[in-house]
Enzyme design. Structure first.
Site, PDB file in Angstrom:
ATOM      1  N   GLY A  62       0.789  -1.201   0.051  1.00  0.00           N
ATOM      2  CA  GLY A  62      -0.149   0.080  -0.187  1.00  0.00           C
ATOM      3  C   GLY A  62       0.894   1.148  -0.121  1.00  0.00           C
ATOM      4  CD  GLU A  75       1.971   0.166   7.935  1.00  0.00           C
ATOM      5  OE1 GLU A  75       0.903  -0.227   8.298  1.00  0.00           O
ATOM      6  OE2 GLU A  75       2.234   0.923   7.056  1.00  0.00           O
TER       7      GLU A  75
END
Length: 131
Positions: free
Chosen positions: A9, A80
């Site tokens: 991504g 993340e």
């Protein structure tokens, strides 16, 4: 030490967070085995392992493979949000992974653990242009 990391991504080349990857070793473009699904979580995708047949068919997710050093991995874990209730880093199965210099085949990736029941699927490739 280093870790082989599959990204799919915003960390990919051209993605909004790729700056964290720029000093790491790019190993190539790869696909997972067909047991995963990708969801539009928000401005980022979320990878899920196919849990059962009722959730739909698993897909081969396209991404990039990197060898990242421990310093970078610690930063990426913070970016993340790992570990958390919504995200984790763990093993992922990719097709034909290149063998590392030390013979290692293990690859890790970031997985989304949140509720995906109301999220749209992102297909097999997160659109960098759409980030």
């Amino acid at each position: 030490m280093s870790t082989r990391l599959f990204i799919y991504g915003t960390l990919k080349r051209g993605g909004r967070l790729h700056r964290y990857m720029r000093d790491q070793k790019f190993l190539g473009e790869v696909k997972t085995t067909p047991q995963y699904r990708l969801f539009n979580v928000s401005w980022f995708p979320g990878l899920r392992e196919q849990a059962d047949e009722d959730e739909g068919e698993g897909k081969e997710i396209e991404g990039e493979l990197y060898e990242v050093d421990d310093r970078c991995l610690a930063i990426l874990d913070q970016v993340e949000g790992v570990p958390s209730l919504l995200d984790e880093r763990r093993a992922v199965t990719v097709q034909n992974p290149p063998i590392s210099d030390d013979g290692e085949k293990l690859v890790q990736s970031y997985f989304y653990k949140g509720d995906v029941s109301k999220l749209a699927e992102a297909g097999t490739c997160w659109p960098v242009g759409g980030e």
